[in-house]
Design an enzyme around this catalytic site. Structure first.
Site, PDB file in Angstrom:
ATOM      1  N   ARG A 187       0.802  -1.222   0.000  1.00 48.63           N
ATOM      2  CA  ARG A 187       0.000   0.000   0.000  1.00 48.63           C
ATOM      3  C   ARG A 187       0.842   1.283   0.000  1.00 48.63           C
ATOM      4  NH1 ARG A 187      -5.580  -0.767   1.310  1.00 48.63           N
ATOM      5  NH2 ARG A 187      -6.065  -2.819   0.527  1.00 48.63           N
ATOM      6  N   ARG A 189      -3.517   6.342  -0.120  1.00 47.70           N
ATOM      7  CA  ARG A 189      -4.019   7.516   0.602  1.00 47.70           C
ATOM      8  C   ARG A 189      -3.043   8.219   1.523  1.00 47.70           C
ATOM      9  NH1 ARG A 189      -9.423   4.791   2.609  1.00 47.70           N
ATOM     10  NH2 ARG A 189      -7.936   3.082   2.619  1.00 47.70           N
ATOM     11  N   ARG A 191      -6.671  11.262  -7.615  1.00 46.62           N
ATOM     12  CA  ARG A 191      -7.848  10.401  -7.490  1.00 46.62           C
ATOM     13  C   ARG A 191      -9.146  11.190  -7.296  1.00 46.62           C
ATOM     14  NH1 ARG A 191      -8.788   5.771  -5.147  1.00 46.62           N
ATOM     15  NH2 ARG A 191     -10.895   6.476  -5.550  1.00 46.62           N
ATOM     16  N   ASP A 246      -6.422  -3.500  -7.601  1.00 48.21           N
ATOM     17  CA  ASP A 246      -7.017  -4.056  -6.383  1.00 48.21           C
ATOM     18  C   ASP A 246      -7.280  -5.535  -6.602  1.00 48.21           C
ATOM     19  OD1 ASP A 246      -8.224  -3.059  -3.648  1.00 48.21           O
ATOM     20  OD2 ASP A 246      -9.539  -4.618  -4.420  1.00 48.21           O
ATOM     21  N   TYR A 251     -14.552 -12.287   0.399  1.00 50.23           N
ATOM     22  CA  TYR A 251     -15.391 -11.166  -0.056  1.00 50.23           C
ATOM     23  C   TYR A 251     -16.593 -11.654  -0.860  1.00 50.23           C
ATOM     24  CZ  TYR A 251     -11.844  -7.849   1.472  1.00 50.23           C
ATOM     25  OH  TYR A 251     -10.996  -7.116   2.242  1.00 50.23           O
TER      26      TYR A 251
HETATM   27  O1  CP3 Z   1       0.298   0.227  -3.130  1.00 54.82           O
HETATM   28  C1  CP3 Z   1      -0.249  -0.897  -3.231  1.00 54.82           C
HETATM   29  O2  CP3 Z   1      -0.121  -1.765  -2.361  1.00 54.82           O
HETATM   30  C2  CP3 Z   1      -1.010  -1.218  -4.501  1.00 54.82           C
HETATM   31  C3  CP3 Z   1      -2.399  -1.064  -4.441  1.00 54.82           C
HETATM   32  C4  CP3 Z   1      -3.335  -2.013  -3.724  1.00 54.82           C
HETATM   33  C5  CP3 Z   1      -4.656  -1.641  -3.445  1.00 54.82           C
HETATM   34  N1  CP3 Z   1      -5.325  -2.711  -2.942  1.00 54.82           N
HETATM   35  C6  CP3 Z   1      -5.206  -0.312  -3.705  1.00 54.82           C
HETATM   36  C7  CP3 Z   1      -6.374   0.140  -2.918  1.00 54.82           C
HETATM   37  C8  CP3 Z   1      -3.189  -3.348  -3.325  1.00 54.82           C
HETATM   38  C9  CP3 Z   1      -1.966  -4.241  -3.369  1.00 54.82           C
HETATM   39  C10 CP3 Z   1      -4.458  -3.782  -2.845  1.00 54.82           C
HETATM   40  C11 CP3 Z   1      -4.735  -5.147  -2.383  1.00 54.82           C
HETATM   41  C12 CP3 Z   1      -5.904  -5.393  -1.533  1.00 54.82           C
HETATM   42  N2  CP3 Z   1      -7.183  -4.929  -1.691  1.00 54.82           N
HETATM   43  C13 CP3 Z   1      -5.909  -6.294  -0.449  1.00 54.82           C
HETATM   44  C14 CP3 Z   1      -4.724  -7.082   0.014  1.00 54.82           C
HETATM   45  C15 CP3 Z   1      -3.778  -6.197   0.763  1.00 54.82           C
HETATM   46  C16 CP3 Z   1      -4.133  -5.986   2.215  1.00 54.82           C
HETATM   47  O3  CP3 Z   1      -4.239  -4.803   2.603  1.00 54.82           O
HETATM   48  O4  CP3 Z   1      -4.256  -6.961   2.936  1.00 54.82           O
HETATM   49  C17 CP3 Z   1      -7.207  -6.304   0.094  1.00 54.82           C
HETATM   50  C18 CP3 Z   1      -7.679  -7.108   1.280  1.00 54.82           C
HETATM   51  C19 CP3 Z   1      -8.005  -5.449  -0.716  1.00 54.82           C
HETATM   52  C20 CP3 Z   1      -9.445  -5.146  -0.576  1.00 54.82           C
HETATM   53  C21 CP3 Z   1      -9.631  -3.685  -0.324  1.00 54.82           C
HETATM   54  N3  CP3 Z   1      -9.631  -2.738  -1.336  1.00 54.82           N
HETATM   55  C22 CP3 Z   1      -9.720  -3.014   0.918  1.00 54.82           C
HETATM   56  C23 CP3 Z   1      -9.747  -3.678   2.273  1.00 54.82           C
HETATM   57  C24 CP3 Z   1      -9.774  -1.623   0.631  1.00 54.82           C
HETATM   58  C25 CP3 Z   1      -9.774  -0.468   1.611  1.00 54.82           C
HETATM   59  C26 CP3 Z   1     -11.103   0.142   1.831  1.00 54.82           C
HETATM   60  C27 CP3 Z   1     -10.952   1.507   2.474  1.00 54.82           C
HETATM   61  O5  CP3 Z   1     -11.330   2.488   1.826  1.00 54.82           O
HETATM   62  O6  CP3 Z   1     -10.438   1.588   3.596  1.00 54.82           O
HETATM   63  C28 CP3 Z   1      -9.729  -1.483  -0.766  1.00 54.82           C
HETATM   64  C29 CP3 Z   1      -9.708  -0.222  -1.526  1.00 54.82           C
HETATM   65  C30 CP3 Z   1      -8.375   0.208  -1.955  1.00 54.82           C
HETATM   66  N4  CP3 Z   1      -7.505  -0.577  -2.655  1.00 54.82           N
HETATM   67  C31 CP3 Z   1      -7.794   1.483  -1.757  1.00 54.82           C
HETATM   68  C32 CP3 Z   1      -6.545   1.444  -2.383  1.00 54.82           C
HETATM   69  C33 CP3 Z   1      -5.547   2.568  -2.495  1.00 54.82           C
HETATM   70  C34 CP3 Z   1      -8.441   2.642  -1.050  1.00 54.82           C
HETATM   71  C35 CP3 Z   1      -9.447   3.288  -1.946  1.00 54.82           C
HETATM   72  C36 CP3 Z   1      -9.180   4.747  -2.219  1.00 54.82           C
HETATM   73  O7  CP3 Z   1      -8.042   5.242  -2.193  1.00 54.82           O
HETATM   74  O8  CP3 Z   1     -10.193   5.408  -2.503  1.00 54.82           O
END
Ligand code: CP3
Length: 355
Positions: free
Chosen positions: A38, A42, A51, A87, A162
């Site tokens: 990550r 954000r 974004r 994602d 999910y």
């Molecule tokens: O920098 C990186 O790591 C690359 C981007 C990345 C994202 N999601 C972007 C994202 C990666 C590798 C993921 C993987 C992901 N997505 C996982 C496995 C990693 C982990 O944290 O265990 C999981 C479980 C998800 C599912 C998911 N997608 C979640 C739990 C969330 C967060 C929800 C929230 O808003 O708190 C997302 C959304 C997401 N994926 C965001 C990002 C940057 C946030 C959305 C945003 O910025 O508007």
């Protein structure tokens, strides 16, 4: 190793000798490589800016935007690898599953997958379903030069959590109800997801990703016997499917202390460890022949620089005897993290481990 011994396949040669890929291959490195799960996201003001007004899933489908967001932490922090901005639910969306990513919540599935009839909705993924992934990776690898790009996917269990629950869960009761109550349906579901995940990773490797990470973030909810019986076959299938490419395969989960031995067996080259198990102990559990990735507690970054450096020293000391070590956090960067703390951390690890 001479050029002739290099694994064949479409891997980009520009990144081959990077510290990150060397550490994954358990070769000597000039310094311990660092990247953060990550790292794109954000915590960065420049991310929030680009974004603005664009929903998460839509942003994953715009190659120029994906390229910019993926490069942001590389420019800012001097990390040793980029992780592709996408994602874990993108391939499911691409095959037509009615899901969305809700801000502050995570992936939400309108009609959860719970019956044998529902399996028909999980059709095969082909490269034509995700042309924006191929294009974004081509753009990125051209920009990144010698910096490796890590492709990734969700592991079958975490995707199933999910799909079956319909959204984030702490207990996974619907998923576990199928796992325990209808093992054949569960096995078929995970096998379908393994096929989709493998296809999604192949698209990324073919386009130029030089390593891949399988995120099984929520698998720590399982007892070892259940992991072995009900999850490991599907995750192993994914690793086996991408093995011929010769790119390092990383396997990560949270709360996996009791599963590390089995995760080692599942077939990855590098095992990701959260902050609950010191790396020397993790290495004993994982067994020989694997590099480890980790494992600073992401909340340590909210403490003083001195505290961050002291905790980082503990991680590096614990990693001293490893066959290969990629420095990372034990889970993703938290959105409220001060980005300067991350930049300082990269610099600190590089300086302390310079050989
Ligand atoms: O920098 C990186 O790591 C690359 C981007 C990345 C994202 N999601 C972007 C994202 C990666 C590798 C993921 C993987 C992901 N997505 C996982 C496995 C990693 C982990 O944290 O265990 C999981 C479980 C998800 C599912 C998911 N997608 C979640 C739990 C969330 C967060 C929800 C929230 O808003 O708190 C997302 C959304 C997401 N994926 C965001 C990002 C940057 C946030 C959305 C945003 O910025 O508007």
């Amino acid at each position: 190793m001479s050029a002739n011994d290099r694994p064949t396949g479409p891997q980009p040669t520009a990144a081959y000798d990077s510290a990150f890929l060397k550490a994954c291959r358990r070769e000597p490195v000039p310094h311990t490589p660092v990247w953060f799960m990550r790292q794109a996201g954000r915590s960065l003001p420049e991310y929030r800016k680009v974004r603005e007004g664009i929903p998460m899933l839509e942003s994953c489908m715009r190659p120029e935007l994906v390229t910019e967001i993926t490069l942001q932490p590389v420019r800012r922090h001097n990390v040793d690898a980029a992780i592709f901005f996408s994602d874990i639910v993108v391939p499911l969306k691409a095959i037509g599953i009615d899901l969305d990513i809700k801000p502050g919540v995570g992936p939400v599935v309108e009609n959860p997958v719970r019956t044998r009839a529902d399996l028909a909705r999980l059709r095969d993924l082909t490269p034509d379903d995700v042309p924006y992934i191929t294009e974004a990776i081509r753009l990125l690898t051209a920009e990144l030069g010698e910096t490796p790009l890590i492709g990734f996917a969700g592991a079958p269990f975490t995707l199933a959590s999910y799909l079956v629950e319909g959204g984030p869960s702490r207990t996974y009761e619907n998923a576990k109800a199928i796992m325990y109550g209808d093992p054949q349906l569960w096995a078929d579901l995970l096998d379908r997801l393994a096929e989709i995940t493998a296809a999604f990773l192949k698209v990324q490797i073919e386009a130029g990703a030089s390593a891949i990470q399988l995120f099984d973030s929520w698998v720590g909810a399982l007892a070892p016997a259940d992991y072995r019986r009900s999850v490991m076959p599907a995750s192993s299938k994914v690793f086996e499917a991408v093995r011929p490419y010769g790119v390092p395969r990383i396997h990560f989960g949270v709360g996996t202390g009791e599963l590390l031995g089995l995760m080692g067996e599942a077939g990855a080259d590098v095992v990701g460890v959260d902050w609950r198990v010191p790396l020397d102990e993790a290495a004993r559990r994982v067994g020989p022949g694997k590099a480890l990735q980790g494992n600073l507690d992401p909340t340590v970054l909210f403490a003083s620089t001195e505290a961050v450096e002291a905790k980082t020293r503990e991680v590096l000391d614990s990693a001293a005897g490893l066959e290969g070590h990629v420095f990372n956090l034990g889970h993703g960067v938290m959105p409220s993290t001060d980005p300067d703390a991350l930049t300082r951390l990269v610099e600190h690890v590089h300086t302390r481990t310079a050989r």
